[in-house]
Enzyme design. Structure first.
Site, PDB file in Angstrom:
ATOM      1  NE  ARG A 175      -4.285  -1.365   0.067  1.00 50.29           N
ATOM      2  CZ  ARG A 175      -4.438  -2.415  -0.720  1.00 50.29           C
ATOM      3  NH1 ARG A 175      -3.432  -2.770  -1.503  1.00 50.29           N
ATOM      4  NH2 ARG A 175      -5.558  -3.112  -0.737  1.00 50.29           N
ATOM      5  CG  HIS A 214      -2.960  -0.330  -7.224  1.00 48.18           C
ATOM      6  ND1 HIS A 214      -3.364   0.299  -6.059  1.00 48.18           N
ATOM      7  CD2 HIS A 214      -2.919  -1.652  -6.922  1.00 48.18           C
ATOM      8  CE1 HIS A 214      -3.566  -0.592  -5.105  1.00 48.18           C
ATOM      9  NE2 HIS A 214      -3.309  -1.791  -5.618  1.00 48.18           N
ATOM     10  CD  GLU A 257      -2.677   3.618  -5.536  1.00 42.50           C
ATOM     11  OE1 GLU A 257      -3.543   2.782  -5.877  1.00 42.50           O
ATOM     12  OE2 GLU A 257      -1.650   3.330  -4.893  1.00 42.50           O
TER      13      GLU A 257
END
Length: 312
Positions: free
Chosen positions: A225, A273, A254
């Site tokens: 993460r 991602h 993000e």
């Protein structure tokens, strides 16, 4: 509460054919909203709609979530409120380990072989690159991604150290240390892989101090993460070339905004991602659903249970 011999499972908020097939393959029956249900496969993040679903179907005893990292949902309190506390929650943790580990290895090799630099090059340049063979590496995390990554790293003959909550041996690692001993596992590591679950205890687990303990040729690879790494400290370490580079599939913030300093750094490689895409996830999630429906019917422990206190 009615307990059905054959699990009666809701799929929401919208049905997906691959999920319906997985429930049926596990021995369950997909029912319509409003019918009595034992389980729920929830394919959305929306906590308000999920809470409403639990309120209108008080017989639900198990909820399967499609995501691996559930910290944001846990933070809403839905798992500990009266409706959520009565059910067993499972998520997809571990399901997507193979493609994520594959991506982590690809990022590490790309960094060590200077591919970010060469992808931007407009002239021949000089020979450069570092081999991963026989190197020391450190893996932060002891879950499914870490286990799969160590399996992929085995042919390289690396000497791997795993950092996790408990110092239990992990196959493929030469040693395992607890998070309290993280600093001892960073010096000498050519690659530091970050594959931890995000919790209040792991926010910015890699920050200025940790980056300073890495070597000038070391690469940081984050497939966990974004908030596990202190972005400001990372930018400074990359600009000053205190580490070899960073390869990130997740960032904080993000999505990473256009114009962010990380985009322009030649020793930084960013993927949006995509360690596990929707096409990769679907068959893996379907298998998790099938397995858990089968286990639910047999009264066996479910896979991927969520601990609301721990946050994952």
């Amino acid at each position: 509460m009615v307990v059905h011999a054959v699990p009666q499972v809701l799929v929401g908020p919208d049905r997906q054919d691959y999920v319906v097939d997985a429930v049926r393959q596990g021995g369950g029956v997909v029912v319509d909203q409003g019918a009595e249900a034992d389980g729920l496969v929830w394919l959305s993040w929306d906590p308000a709609r999920l809470s409403d679903m639990l309120a209108t179907h008080p017989g639900i005893r198990w909820v399967q979530l499609p995501i691996a990292g559930v910290e944001a949902l846990v933070a809403t309190g839905i798992m500990s409120d009266p409706r959520g506390a009565r059910v067993t929650w499972t998520c997809a943790k571990g399901s997507y380990a193979r493609p994520v580990a594959e991506h982590a290895l690809a990022l590490a090799l790309a960094g060590l072989r200077r591919l970010p630099e060469r992808a931007r090059a407009a002239s021949w340049g000089v020979q450069a690159g570092i081999s991963l063979y026989d190197a020391e590496v450190t893996v932060l995390g002891g879950g499914g991604i870490a286990h799969e990554l160590l399996r992929l790293l085995a042919p390289f003959g690396v000497k791997a150290t795993v950092v996790r909550k408990r110092a239990e041996p992990v196959p493929g690692a030469v040693r395992t240390v607890t998070t309290a001993d993280l600093h001892s596992a960073l010096p000498g590591a050519l690659v530091v892989f970050v594959a931890l679950a995000l919790s209040p205890e792991t926010v910015h687990v890699v920050a200025e101090r940790e980056l300073s303990l890495m070597g000038s040729e070391s690469w940081l690879v984050n497939v966990g993460r974004g908030r596990l790494v202190d972005t400001e400290a990372l930018v400074e370490a990359l600009v000053d070339e205190r580490i070899g580079g960073a390869a990130l599939d997740v960032t904080e913030p993000e999505p990473l905004p256009d114009g962010h300093p990380l985009w322009s750094l030649p020793n930084c490689l960013i993927t949006p991602h995509t360690a596990d895409t929707e096409e990769m996830r679907r068959p893996l999630l379907a298998e998790r659903i099938r397995d858990n429906v089968e286990r639910f019917a047999a009264g066996l422990p479910l896979v991927g249970t969520v601990d609301p206190v721990a946050g994952y």
